[in-house]
Design a protein around this motif. Structure first.
Motif, PDB file in Angstrom:
ATOM      1  N   ASN A 111      -3.781 -27.328  -1.122  1.00  0.00           N
ATOM      2  CA  ASN A 111      -4.909 -26.935  -1.973  1.00  0.00           C
ATOM      3  C   ASN A 111      -5.715 -25.770  -1.415  1.00  0.00           C
ATOM      4  N   ASN A 112      -5.020 -24.785  -0.846  1.00  0.00           N
ATOM      5  CA  ASN A 112      -5.678 -23.577  -0.344  1.00  0.00           C
ATOM      6  C   ASN A 112      -4.978 -22.342  -0.892  1.00  0.00           C
ATOM      7  N   GLU A 113      -5.703 -21.235  -0.868  1.00  0.00           N
ATOM      8  CA  GLU A 113      -5.134 -19.945  -1.232  1.00  0.00           C
ATOM      9  C   GLU A 113      -4.884 -19.161   0.055  1.00  0.00           C
ATOM     10  N   TYR A 114      -3.664 -18.645   0.204  1.00  0.00           N
ATOM     11  CA  TYR A 114      -3.261 -17.931   1.409  1.00  0.00           C
ATOM     12  C   TYR A 114      -2.765 -16.535   1.061  1.00  0.00           C
ATOM     13  N   ARG A 115      -2.759 -15.683   2.073  1.00  0.00           N
ATOM     14  CA  ARG A 115      -2.075 -14.403   1.939  1.00  0.00           C
ATOM     15  C   ARG A 115      -1.395 -14.071   3.261  1.00  0.00           C
ATOM     16  N   VAL A 116      -0.162 -13.579   3.134  1.00  0.00           N
ATOM     17  CA  VAL A 116       0.629 -13.122   4.272  1.00  0.00           C
ATOM     18  C   VAL A 116       0.520 -11.612   4.295  1.00  0.00           C
ATOM     19  N   ILE A 117       0.251 -11.049   5.469  1.00  0.00           N
ATOM     20  CA  ILE A 117       0.162  -9.595   5.606  1.00  0.00           C
ATOM     21  C   ILE A 117       1.235  -9.143   6.592  1.00  0.00           C
ATOM     22  N   ILE A 118       2.097  -8.241   6.099  1.00  0.00           N
ATOM     23  CA  ILE A 118       3.158  -7.675   6.927  1.00  0.00           C
ATOM     24  C   ILE A 118       2.891  -6.185   7.052  1.00  0.00           C
ATOM     25  N   GLU A 119       2.739  -5.707   8.266  1.00  0.00           N
ATOM     26  CA  GLU A 119       2.544  -4.267   8.472  1.00  0.00           C
ATOM     27  C   GLU A 119       3.905  -3.594   8.574  1.00  0.00           C
ATOM     28  N   PHE A 120       4.007  -2.395   7.962  1.00  0.00           N
ATOM     29  CA  PHE A 120       5.244  -1.637   8.047  1.00  0.00           C
ATOM     30  C   PHE A 120       4.921  -0.151   8.047  1.00  0.00           C
ATOM     31  N   ASN A 121       5.890   0.660   8.449  1.00  0.00           N
ATOM     32  CA  ASN A 121       5.714   2.112   8.397  1.00  0.00           C
ATOM     33  C   ASN A 121       7.045   2.799   8.182  1.00  0.00           C
ATOM     34  N   GLU A 122       6.939   4.088   7.928  1.00  0.00           N
ATOM     35  CA  GLU A 122       8.143   4.895   7.781  1.00  0.00           C
ATOM     36  C   GLU A 122       8.622   5.243   9.179  1.00  0.00           C
ATOM     37  N   MET A 123       9.907   5.130   9.414  1.00  0.00           N
ATOM     38  CA  MET A 123      10.453   5.374  10.748  1.00  0.00           C
ATOM     39  C   MET A 123      10.120   6.783  11.242  1.00  0.00           C
ATOM     40  N   ALA A 124      10.117   7.751  10.342  1.00  0.00           N
ATOM     41  CA  ALA A 124       9.858   9.146  10.721  1.00  0.00           C
ATOM     42  C   ALA A 124       8.387   9.396  11.040  1.00  0.00           C
ATOM     43  N   ASN A 125       7.492   8.517  10.580  1.00  0.00           N
ATOM     44  CA  ASN A 125       6.064   8.719  10.813  1.00  0.00           C
ATOM     45  C   ASN A 125       5.408   7.379  11.122  1.00  0.00           C
ATOM     46  N   THR A 164       0.818  -1.203   0.000  1.00  0.00           N
ATOM     47  CA  THR A 164       0.000   0.000   0.000  1.00  0.00           C
ATOM     48  C   THR A 164       0.859   1.264   0.000  1.00  0.00           C
ATOM     49  N   HIS A 165       2.160   1.124  -0.163  1.00  0.00           N
ATOM     50  CA  HIS A 165       3.098   2.255  -0.230  1.00  0.00           C
ATOM     51  C   HIS A 165       3.593   2.359  -1.670  1.00  0.00           C
ATOM     52  N   ASP A 166       3.495   3.543  -2.263  1.00  0.00           N
ATOM     53  CA  ASP A 166       3.852   3.721  -3.673  1.00  0.00           C
ATOM     54  C   ASP A 166       5.310   3.414  -3.982  1.00  0.00           C
ATOM     55  N   ALA A 167       6.221   3.649  -3.058  1.00  0.00           N
ATOM     56  CA  ALA A 167       7.649   3.520  -3.342  1.00  0.00           C
ATOM     57  C   ALA A 167       8.295   2.296  -2.696  1.00  0.00           C
ATOM     58  N   VAL A 168       7.500   1.428  -2.091  1.00  0.00           N
ATOM     59  CA  VAL A 168       8.036   0.223  -1.450  1.00  0.00           C
ATOM     60  C   VAL A 168       7.346  -0.992  -2.067  1.00  0.00           C
ATOM     61  N   THR A 169       8.166  -1.921  -2.572  1.00  0.00           N
ATOM     62  CA  THR A 169       7.621  -3.135  -3.174  1.00  0.00           C
ATOM     63  C   THR A 169       8.350  -4.357  -2.624  1.00  0.00           C
ATOM     64  N   ILE A 170       7.832  -5.514  -2.986  1.00  0.00           N
ATOM     65  CA  ILE A 170       8.447  -6.788  -2.617  1.00  0.00           C
ATOM     66  C   ILE A 170       8.676  -7.568  -3.907  1.00  0.00           C
ATOM     67  N   SER A 171       9.856  -8.185  -4.028  1.00  0.00           N
ATOM     68  CA  SER A 171      10.151  -8.963  -5.233  1.00  0.00           C
ATOM     69  C   SER A 171      10.842 -10.265  -4.859  1.00  0.00           C
ATOM     70  N   ASN A 172      11.081 -11.083  -5.881  1.00  0.00           N
ATOM     71  CA  ASN A 172      11.798 -12.361  -5.724  1.00  0.00           C
ATOM     72  C   ASN A 172      11.207 -13.221  -4.611  1.00  0.00           C
ATOM     73  N   ASN A 185      13.011  -0.619  -1.399  1.00  0.00           N
ATOM     74  CA  ASN A 185      12.608   0.663  -0.820  1.00  0.00           C
ATOM     75  C   ASN A 185      13.163   1.807  -1.671  1.00  0.00           C
ATOM     76  N   LYS A 186      12.320   2.308  -2.553  1.00  0.00           N
ATOM     77  CA  LYS A 186      12.715   3.416  -3.421  1.00  0.00           C
ATOM     78  C   LYS A 186      12.225   4.754  -2.867  1.00  0.00           C
ATOM     79  N   SER A 187      11.749   4.746  -1.632  1.00  0.00           N
ATOM     80  CA  SER A 187      11.329   5.987  -0.985  1.00  0.00           C
ATOM     81  C   SER A 187      12.568   6.682  -0.424  1.00  0.00           C
ATOM     82  N   GLU A 188      12.368   7.800   0.194  1.00  0.00           N
ATOM     83  CA  GLU A 188      13.468   8.502   0.862  1.00  0.00           C
ATOM     84  C   GLU A 188      13.440   8.232   2.365  1.00  0.00           C
ATOM     85  N   SER A 189      12.556   7.341   2.798  1.00  0.00           N
ATOM     86  CA  SER A 189      12.365   7.068   4.222  1.00  0.00           C
ATOM     87  C   SER A 189      12.894   5.698   4.605  1.00  0.00           C
TER      88      SER A 189
END
Length: 166
Positions: free
Chosen positions: A139-153, A37-45, A63-67
């Motif tokens: 035979n199930n569909e799963y999703r992992v949810i990791i919460e994160f934030n910017e250290m400054a906010n 949900t962050h425009d400049a942070v993604t997950i790959s590989n 992390n392509k953000s400045e934070s």
């Protein structure tokens, strides 16, 4: 006749045992999708493997953000049941450690690389031991949810979500 039945049963047990040994440390055949949900942070590989440590999910933060981004070792696993996402059952006695992990911006990492200094922990790798905390069935569909934030906010929470099938 009794010896043949015993031989067949023994053959089935050996085949099952060998199949189990061969399947360890192999990637699980699945479709993987990730989003944040962050425009400049993604997950790959993203990879998911079945090893002696159970089902392990590994990925890389981008992390392509400045934070500076922080996240914890705690994650949520949900299973899709009849089109609705529900929390997967936890393993009895499972606990998460409370610690912040850091993902530095790409610009900081490149500055360190340019100055020949060593950045001790880039924090860009994710390694989650799924079955240490949650029960996972085939035979199930799963999703992992990791919460994160910017250290400054820390007031604004973001999510990284990784979908996979078993």
């Amino acid at each position: 006749m009794k010896k043949i039945k015993i031989a067949i049963a023994l053959l089935l047990i050996i085949t099952t045992f060998c199949t189990t040994l061969v399947s360890c440390n192999k990637s699980i055949d699945m479709k993987i999708k990730s989003e944040t949900t962050h425009d400049a942070v993604t997950i790959s590989n993203v990879t998911l493997s079945n090893s002696t440590e159970g089902v392990v999910l590994e990925a890389i933060w981008n992390n392509k953000s400045e934070s500076i981004i922080t996240y914890g070792k705690m994650f949520l696993l949900e299973v899709k049941n009849g089109g609705v996402w529900k929390k997967a059952p936890m393993v009895d006695g499972s606990m998460f450690t409370l610690e912040d992990l850091i993902v530095y911006p790409a610009s900081i990492i490149s500055d360190f690389n340019d100055s020949n200094a060593e950045l001790i922990s880039k924090g860009e790798n994710i390694r989650l031991y799924i079955t240490n905390h949650y029960e996972v069935e085939s035979n199930n569909e799963y999703r992992v949810i990791i919460e994160f934030n910017e250290m400054a906010n820390k007031d604004i929470a973001y999510q990284a979500v990784i979908y996979f099938n078993t």
